[in-house]
Design an enzyme around this catalytic site. Structure first.
Site, mmCIF file in Angstrom:
data_model
loop_
_atom_site.group_PDB
_atom_site.id
_atom_site.type_symbol
_atom_site.label_atom_id
_atom_site.label_comp_id
_atom_site.label_asym_id
_atom_site.label_seq_id
_atom_site.Cartn_x
_atom_site.Cartn_y
_atom_site.Cartn_z
ATOM 1 N N ASN A 40 3.895 -9.469 23.968
ATOM 2 C CA ASN A 40 4.941 -10.327 23.117
ATOM 3 C C ASN A 40 4.730 -11.756 23.858
ATOM 4 O O ASN A 40 5.405 -12.667 23.828
ATOM 5 C CB ASN A 40 6.363 -9.848 23.376
ATOM 6 C CG ASN A 40 7.315 -10.887 22.451
ATOM 7 O OD1 ASN A 40 6.955 -11.153 21.271
ATOM 8 N ND2 ASN A 40 8.334 -11.306 23.087
ATOM 9 N N GLY A 68 12.264 -17.306 25.885
ATOM 10 C CA GLY A 68 12.340 -17.641 24.407
ATOM 11 C C GLY A 68 13.567 -17.612 23.703
ATOM 12 O O GLY A 68 14.498 -18.473 23.905
ATOM 13 N N LYS A 91 16.969 -18.651 17.427
ATOM 14 C CA LYS A 91 17.488 -17.722 16.712
ATOM 15 C C LYS A 91 19.136 -17.865 16.758
ATOM 16 O O LYS A 91 19.940 -17.436 15.957
ATOM 17 C CB LYS A 91 17.047 -16.293 17.455
ATOM 18 C CG LYS A 91 15.671 -16.168 17.500
ATOM 19 C CD LYS A 91 15.011 -16.039 16.384
ATOM 20 C CE LYS A 91 13.506 -15.566 16.128
ATOM 21 N NZ LYS A 91 12.703 -15.678 15.003
ATOM 22 N N ALA A 120 6.338 -10.313 14.376
ATOM 23 C CA ALA A 120 5.061 -9.787 14.639
ATOM 24 C C ALA A 120 4.392 -9.103 13.462
ATOM 25 O O ALA A 120 3.793 -8.105 13.534
ATOM 26 C CB ALA A 120 4.826 -9.168 15.793
ATOM 27 N N CYS A 121 4.770 -9.457 12.206
ATOM 28 C CA CYS A 121 4.261 -9.006 10.933
ATOM 29 C C CYS A 121 3.481 -9.940 10.222
ATOM 30 O O CYS A 121 3.134 -9.692 8.907
ATOM 31 C CB CYS A 121 5.409 -8.349 9.861
ATOM 32 S SG CYS A 121 6.069 -6.945 10.510
#
EC number: 4.1.1.32
Length: 600
Positions: A381, A217, A225, A268-269
């Site tokens: 993940n 990723g 990113k 992951a929030c």
């Protein structure tokens, strides 16, 4: 090595760079990617033959496949992620800094001969709508077919980008290798990677990226990113815009009035869940522009406009279900890549949280038969990579070259205490302080300890490409431009727990009730909020709680100003900010002092 590939490229600078890289990494073959569906199918079949891609049941998941990575290559690796700037101070205390010259030498050594026996794929990509003033073009040279297929989903990729680049356009050089050369006749492993020598390196002097050793990723899909946040944030500072780790949604009320909000949460929030929220309250509509990255610029009318530079979703699978995010499941029904999830006997995918009971006969993410009660069947993940255009609630402006005007910016994190359900900043300066003060319990999206509280300013800790204190200063500078109509800033926290450790707020689709209050505040409704030292909090009667089984005590807990908790919070943020030394903007120190003084 034939030079047939060079006939496909009209840009001399790009041609020359590919030639230089090829001489260094010595691939068996060079292929220029055109981004077509037939090319995707062909590259996918290469992965299927090598054993890394497993086709899924075409009745359940048409044109989808499962990929299993090496257990040593499952998440972003922050300790091997570097920012190279001329001076260490430019990178700041939150980044791993290396001298650009030294790092280039080290990488030359690692990349020498690293693509032996492999194909070098030339992947032209555009972050942001093609031909938008917002957009950045990159070219990723990679030896990973997984990257080629993923980049087709995640970015605007291929011949159209080369055409847009023309003969002399600017592009970002992105070089990637899994770092495992093959000797003649040597059999490849399913997921080649080189964990000993992982490096994800950003050179701010020429806005380039070099990534070695990981196929996963964010380490390997360099548009995401690396370009869209770490390089773009650095570029944005000098050109007066913002590159942010934020979702973008359109919110329409029952009267048909529509507003756009951006929201920033650590990985992951619940960004993807909020971005695709399915309202239960009649008459409300949420539409998605993006779930992860926002590029924000002042428009000619003084408002801030946001675009999503991505073309797909790279969502965390575990926890995604018909209850938590039905729209995400609909999005990844077809034409998607699943990474490190479990496989069912009938060729479907499964992960923790998808159903209340796991199906029998699962094969886990490592490829072994799975029994309940042990390790998770899907990696925490594990991900789905899926096209943006398949989202059933995609906003009509998703591809707008100008972006959408923001009326609210929301900051949140995973906090079990202190931080209330929602509060509004008293000013832009206070809002920036809220962003700078963010902290959250860590999750599986990063390698390391899970569940401990870490400071994550603006949810940009892993993604800010320069000194974060200067980044705070850049945010603050927008307030000094009197011609701007800045959005209101909010803090939210869906994750408060009671004394027994249970979540107080139901979350998920019920978070619309908080968005409704924010919506009304952006319309200038004064009576629904009260001023406190930490910001404007909802009057208890102003939140729409109809149909929610929430006790008055629970509501009080969610909206209280916990004075001892906040005094500790301010002290904690002040202590954290010491790492920035004299670079920390005085305005942030002043805001912390004001909050403390008013609380006392």
């Amino acid at each position: 090595m034939t030079s047939a590939w060079s006939n496909e490229i009209q840009h001399e600078g790009l041609k020359q760079w590919i030639q230089e890289v090829a001489e260094l990494v010595t691939p068996e073959d060079i292929r220029v990617c055109n981004g077509s569906d037939s090319e995707y199918a062909e590259v996918y079949s290469i992965m299927q033959k090598s054993g890394v891609a497993i086709p899924l049941n075409s009745d359940l998941h048409p044109n989808c496949f499962l990929v299993r990575s090496s257990p040593e290559d499952v998440a972003r690796v922050e300790k091997f992620t570097f920012i190279c700037t001329a001076k260490k101070e430019e990178a700041g205390p939150t980044n791993n800094w290396r001298d650009p010259q030294e790092m280039r030498q080290e990488l030359q050594g690692l990349f020498r001969g690293c693509m032996r026996g492999r194909t070098l794929y030339v992947v032209p990509f555009c972050m942001g709508p093609l031909n938008s003033p917002f957009s950045l073009i990159g070219v990723e040279l990679t030896d990973s077919p997984y990257v080629v297929c993923s980049m087709k989903i995640m970015t605007r990729m291929g011949a159209e980008v080369l055409k847009s680049l023309g003969t002399s356009g600017t592009f970002h050089k992105c070089l990637h290798s899994v770092g495992v050369p093959l000797s003649p006749g040597e059999k490849d492993v399913a997921w080649p990677c080189n964990p000993e020598h992982m490096r994800i390196v950003h050179f701010q002097d020429d806005s380039s990226v070099m990534s070695f050793g990981s196929g996963y990723g964010g380490n390997a899909l360099l548009g995401k990113k690396c370009v869209a946040l770490r390089l773009a944030s650095y570029i944005a500072r000098s050109k007066n815009w913002l590159a942010e780790h934020m979702l973008i949604i359109g919110v329409t009320n029952p009267e048909g009035q529509k507003k756009y909000f951006a929201a920033s949460f650590p990985s992951a929030c619940g960004k993807t869940n909020l971005a695709m929220l399915k309202p239960k309250i009649p008459g409300w509509k949420i539409e998605c522009i993006g779930d992860d990255i926002a590029w924000i610029r002042p428009g000619s009318d003084g408002r801030l406009y946001a675009v999503n530079p991505e073309y797909g979703f790279f969502g965390v699978a575990p926890g995604t279900s018909e209850k938590t995010n039905p729209n995400a499941l609909a999005t990844c029904r077809s034409n998607s890549i699943f990474t490190n999830v479990a496989l069912t006997p009938d060729g479907d995918v499964w992960w923790e949280g998808l159903t209340s009971q796991p199906p029998a006969g699962l094969i886990d993410w490592r490829g072994n038969p799975w029994q309940p009660g042990g390790t998770p069947a899907a990696h925490p993940n594990s991900r789905f990579t899926t096209p943006l255009q398949q989202c059933p609630v995609l906003d009509s402006q998703w591809n707008s070259s100008e972006g959408v005007p923001l009326e609210a910016i929301i900051f949140g994190g995973r906090r079990s205490d202190t931080i209330p359900l929602v509060y509004e900043a008293l000013s832009w300066q206070h809002g920036v302080t809220i962003g700078a003060s963010m902290s959250s319990a860590t999750t599986a999206a990063i390698v390391g300890e899970q569940g401990k509280l870490r400071h994550d300013p603006f949810a940009m800790l892993p993604f800010c490409g320069y000194n974060m204190a200067l980044y705070f200063d850049h945010w603050l500078s927008f307030a000094s431009n009197a011609s701007l109509k800045l959005p209101k800033i909010y803090g939210v926290n869906w994750f408060r727990k009671d004394k027994d450790g249970n979540f107080i707020w139901p979350g998920f689709s019920e978070n619309l009730r908080v968005l409704e209050w924010i919506f009304r505040r952006t319309n200038g409704e004064e009576s629904i909020a009260k001023r406190t030292p930490i910001g404007y909090l909802p009057e208890e009667s102003s939140l729409n709680l109809e149909g929610l089984n929430l006790s008055s005590q629970a509501l009080q807990d969610l909206l209280a100003v916990d004075v001892p908790g906040w005094l500790k919070e301010v002290a904690d943020v002040r202590e954290y900010c010491k790492i920035f030394g004299s670079d920390l903007p005085q305005i942030i120190s002043d805001e912390l002092f004001r909050i403390e003084r008013e609380l006392k």
